[in-house]
Design an enzyme around this catalytic site. Structure first.
Site, PDB file in Angstrom:
ATOM      1  N   ARG A 159       4.602  -1.062   6.579  1.00 14.57           N
ATOM      2  CA  ARG A 159       4.267  -0.084   7.899  1.00 14.57           C
ATOM      3  C   ARG A 159       5.150  -0.596   9.277  1.00 14.57           C
ATOM      4  O   ARG A 159       4.019   0.198   9.716  1.00 14.57           O
ATOM      5  CB  ARG A 159       2.536   0.088   7.986  1.00 14.57           C
ATOM      6  CG  ARG A 159       1.489   0.373   6.926  1.00 14.57           C
ATOM      7  CD  ARG A 159       2.250   1.993   5.941  1.00 14.57           C
ATOM      8  NE  ARG A 159       1.114   2.157   5.068  1.00 14.57           N
ATOM      9  CZ  ARG A 159       1.129   1.816   3.876  1.00 14.57           C
ATOM     10  NH1 ARG A 159       1.414   0.904   3.730  1.00 14.57           N
ATOM     11  NH2 ARG A 159       0.218   2.086   3.876  1.00 14.57           N
ATOM     12  N   SER A 169      -5.349   5.291   6.359  1.00 16.28           N
ATOM     13  CA  SER A 169      -5.955   4.238   6.670  1.00 16.28           C
ATOM     14  C   SER A 169      -6.410   4.313   7.968  1.00 16.28           C
ATOM     15  O   SER A 169      -4.540   4.805   8.561  1.00 16.28           O
ATOM     16  CB  SER A 169      -4.875   3.402   6.124  1.00 16.28           C
ATOM     17  OG  SER A 169      -5.304   3.062   4.735  1.00 16.28           O
ATOM     18  N   GLU A 173      -2.645   1.608  12.468  1.00 14.36           N
ATOM     19  CA  GLU A 173      -1.570   2.470  11.840  1.00 14.36           C
ATOM     20  C   GLU A 173      -1.002   3.130  12.510  1.00 14.36           C
ATOM     21  O   GLU A 173      -0.421   4.028  11.596  1.00 14.36           O
ATOM     22  CB  GLU A 173      -2.146   2.359  10.138  1.00 14.36           C
ATOM     23  CG  GLU A 173      -1.394   2.741   9.593  1.00 14.36           C
ATOM     24  CD  GLU A 173      -1.028   3.231   8.036  1.00 14.36           C
ATOM     25  OE1 GLU A 173      -1.034   4.793   8.122  1.00 14.36           O
ATOM     26  OE2 GLU A 173      -1.392   2.463   7.302  1.00 14.36           O
TER      27      GLU A 173
HETATM   28  N1  EPU Z   1     -12.560  -2.442   0.540  1.00 16.08           N
HETATM   29  C1  EPU Z   1     -13.626  -2.508   0.776  1.00 16.08           C
HETATM   30  N2  EPU Z   1     -14.382  -1.870   1.201  1.00 16.08           N
HETATM   31  C2  EPU Z   1     -13.934  -0.527   1.554  1.00 16.08           C
HETATM   32  C3  EPU Z   1     -12.390  -0.650   1.763  1.00 16.08           C
HETATM   33  C4  EPU Z   1     -11.908  -1.201   0.797  1.00 16.08           C
HETATM   34  O1  EPU Z   1     -13.986  -4.339   0.723  1.00 16.08           O
HETATM   35  O2  EPU Z   1     -15.078   0.479   2.158  1.00 16.08           O
HETATM   36  C5  EPU Z   1     -11.852  -4.035   0.052  1.00 16.08           C
HETATM   37  C6  EPU Z   1     -11.637  -4.271  -2.054  1.00 16.08           C
HETATM   38  O3  EPU Z   1     -11.672  -5.075  -1.692  1.00 16.08           O
HETATM   39  C7  EPU Z   1     -10.463  -3.112  -1.903  1.00 16.08           C
HETATM   40  C8  EPU Z   1      -9.364  -3.187  -1.613  1.00 16.08           C
HETATM   41  O4  EPU Z   1     -10.480  -3.643  -0.490  1.00 16.08           O
HETATM   42  O5  EPU Z   1     -10.895  -3.542  -3.040  1.00 16.08           O
HETATM   43  C9  EPU Z   1      -8.262  -2.761  -1.245  1.00 16.08           C
HETATM   44  O6  EPU Z   1      -8.702  -1.370  -0.945  1.00 16.08           O
HETATM   45  P1  EPU Z   1      -8.000  -0.113  -0.847  1.00 16.08           P
HETATM   46  O7  EPU Z   1      -7.219  -0.054  -2.886  1.00 16.08           O
HETATM   47  O8  EPU Z   1      -9.072   1.849  -1.203  1.00 16.08           O
HETATM   48  O9  EPU Z   1      -6.287  -0.106  -0.748  1.00 16.08           O
HETATM   49  P2  EPU Z   1      -6.705  -0.902   0.967  1.00 16.08           P
HETATM   50  O10 EPU Z   1      -5.603  -1.704   1.414  1.00 16.08           O
HETATM   51  O11 EPU Z   1      -8.025  -0.445   1.602  1.00 16.08           O
HETATM   52  C10 EPU Z   1      -3.671   0.306   1.174  1.00 16.08           C
HETATM   53  C11 EPU Z   1      -3.305   0.917   1.999  1.00 16.08           C
HETATM   54  C12 EPU Z   1      -3.506   2.668   1.785  1.00 16.08           C
HETATM   55  C13 EPU Z   1      -2.978   2.728  -0.134  1.00 16.08           C
HETATM   56  C14 EPU Z   1      -4.085   1.362  -0.279  1.00 16.08           C
HETATM   57  C15 EPU Z   1      -3.706   1.839  -1.778  1.00 16.08           C
HETATM   58  C16 EPU Z   1      -2.922   0.093   4.499  1.00 16.08           C
HETATM   59  C17 EPU Z   1      -3.464   0.167   6.004  1.00 16.08           C
HETATM   60  N3  EPU Z   1      -3.331   1.205   3.373  1.00 16.08           N
HETATM   61  O12 EPU Z   1      -5.133   0.387   1.644  1.00 16.08           O
HETATM   62  O13 EPU Z   1      -3.001   3.589   2.637  1.00 16.08           O
HETATM   63  O14 EPU Z   1      -3.551   4.054  -0.615  1.00 16.08           O
HETATM   64  O15 EPU Z   1      -3.501   0.569  -0.355  1.00 16.08           O
HETATM   65  O16 EPU Z   1      -3.207   1.526  -2.151  1.00 16.08           O
HETATM   66  O17 EPU Z   1      -2.459  -0.566   3.659  1.00 16.08           O
HETATM   67  C18 EPU Z   1      -2.960   4.528   4.670  1.00 16.08           C
HETATM   68  O18 EPU Z   1      -1.403   4.062   4.733  1.00 16.08           O
HETATM   69  O19 EPU Z   1      -2.923   5.571   5.406  1.00 16.08           O
HETATM   70  C19 EPU Z   1      -3.063   4.221   3.321  1.00 16.08           C
HETATM   71  C20 EPU Z   1      -4.643   5.582   2.513  1.00 16.08           C
END
Ligand code: EPU
Length: 336
Positions: free
Chosen positions: A164, A235, A331
């Site tokens: 990012r 995010s 972010e």
């Molecule tokens: N999790 C929780 N609770 C929550 C949310 C997440 O425990 O409420 C944990 C779970 O273990 C889950 C893990 O976090 O398996 C990952 O969650 P998720 O797959 O939703 O991905 P993320 O890491 O929260 C990132 C990106 C997203 C992107 C997703 C999918 C960032 C800051 N965010 O989110 O990007 O869509 O991966 O690849 O890197 C964005 O940048 O605006 C965005 C939505």
């Protein structure tokens, strides 16, 4: 060119905050952009260039000039046996680019389906999802230097991409406005299904690009609110990256903490998990809240002001720091 005074940005930010800007300027060509930047009044004013406003938080009314591109278009500018070079105008909706590439069988961005925002901002922000980042397909980025008015084509290496992050986000560099992005797409795509949730959906299949796109759109719809229904900017924080010693310390106290190893040996921790562990998931505070299906997303429940969202973000940051000693950084970009 379009110039408006005291202009509402409600439809130019996906939090749908009812903020106003003193001036709003839109341009359709590089020549018009050049005229805006060279204007003496413009040079004296505070200004911010925006895309679709899907990663912005306007904390209050903007006492300056908001600039927005209308440079559109997609054209093939190079072709080899393996690859297509597609040159895209910065104002083209990113998801339209993905849909176009997928419909032609060109691979490399299908996992980035459904991400709100425009292509120029996507290349600045290095958007990423489901195991893919735009940095991997960027061939070059065409820009206009806001201070020297020089045009410059950045190679992918010169963009200095990181999680990012890019050259264009570094406040020590001259501001560069992206006019076009050239992306390199694969004619013989190799599906990228490393991301657990995606693999789970497509298990045992040899999915087409269209099937991957649909799976990604379905996954997003399950976890992320539609900004037109519930204002949000995806995010709100980046996932923090910590060194191994810090991670071991956290893991000893919180054995279930999820983690993703990075190529450089550091560990990425999902901020959503940290925020949920602090009890914020699904909580509502007046007009703002933490989304019930993904704690990393802050939402406008209706009628919120930017400073209320900023206050909630600060409470979340402070709580995560107190409990885990891990610093969350936004972010989204604060403007105002
Ligand atoms: N999790 C929780 N609770 C929550 C949310 C997440 O425990 O409420 C944990 C779970 O273990 C889950 C893990 O976090 O398996 C990952 O969650 P998720 O797959 O939703 O991905 P993320 O890491 O929260 C990132 C990106 C997203 C992107 C997703 C999918 C960032 C800051 N965010 O989110 O990007 O869509 O991966 O690849 O890197 C964005 O940048 O605006 C965005 C939505």
């Amino acid at each position: 060119m379009r110039i408006e005074q005291n202009f509402s940005l409600e439809n130019y930010n996906t939090f749908h905050l009812p903020v106003k800007t003193r001036w709003f300027m839109e341009y359709w060509t590089e020549e018009e952009l050049g005229r805006i930047l060279r204007d003496e009044y413009f040079q004296e004013c505070l200004s911010t260039h925006i895309g679709a406003g899907s990663n912005l938080l306007f904390v209050n009314d903007y006492n300056g000039i908001i600039v927005h591109s209308q440079i559109k278009g997609m054209e093939t500018v190079g072709e080899t046996d393996d690859a297509i070079l597609l040159r895209v105008g910065a104002a083209e909706r990113w998801d339209d680019v993905v849909a176009y590439a997928v419909s032609r069988g060109w691979g490399g961005i299908e996992n980035l389906s459904g991400i709100p925002g425009e292509t120029g901002a996507a290349a600045v922000q290095n958007i990423g999802a489901y195991g893919m980042e735009i940095a991997e397909v960027v061939d070059s980025v065409e820009t206009y230097n806001q201070l020297t008015f020089e045009k410059r084509v950045f190679t992918r290496a010169e963009c200095q991409y990181d999680y990012r992050d890019s050259y264009f986000k570094n406040p020590h560099h001259d501001p560069h406005i992206v006019t076009h992005v050239v992306i390199r797409l694969a004619r013989r795509p190799v599906p990228r299904l490393d991301y657990g949730d995606l693999r789970g959906r497509l298990e045992g299949q040899k999915p087409t690009l269209q099937a991957i796109r649909e799976a990604v759109l379905a996954l997003r719809a399950e976890k992320l609110p539609d900004p037109d229904q519930l204002g949000n900017a995806g995010s709100f924080f980046k996932n923090p990256v910590v060194d191994r010693a810090t991670f071991e310390r956290l893991k000893a106290i919180n054995p279930t903490i999820p983690s993703y190893p990075m190529a450089d040996g550091r560990i990425k921790i999902p901020a959503g998990w940290l925020i949920e562990a602090c009890g914020f998931k699904g909580k509502r505070y007046g007009a703002v809240g933490v989304y019930e299906k993904q704690a990393l997303v802050l939402v406008n429940l209706g009628g919120a002001q930017g400073d209320e969202i900023a206050l909630l973000a600060e409470s979340v940051r402070a709580a995560v720091f107190d409990r885990f000693g891990v610093e969350l950084t936004p972010e989204v970009k604060y403007v105002g």
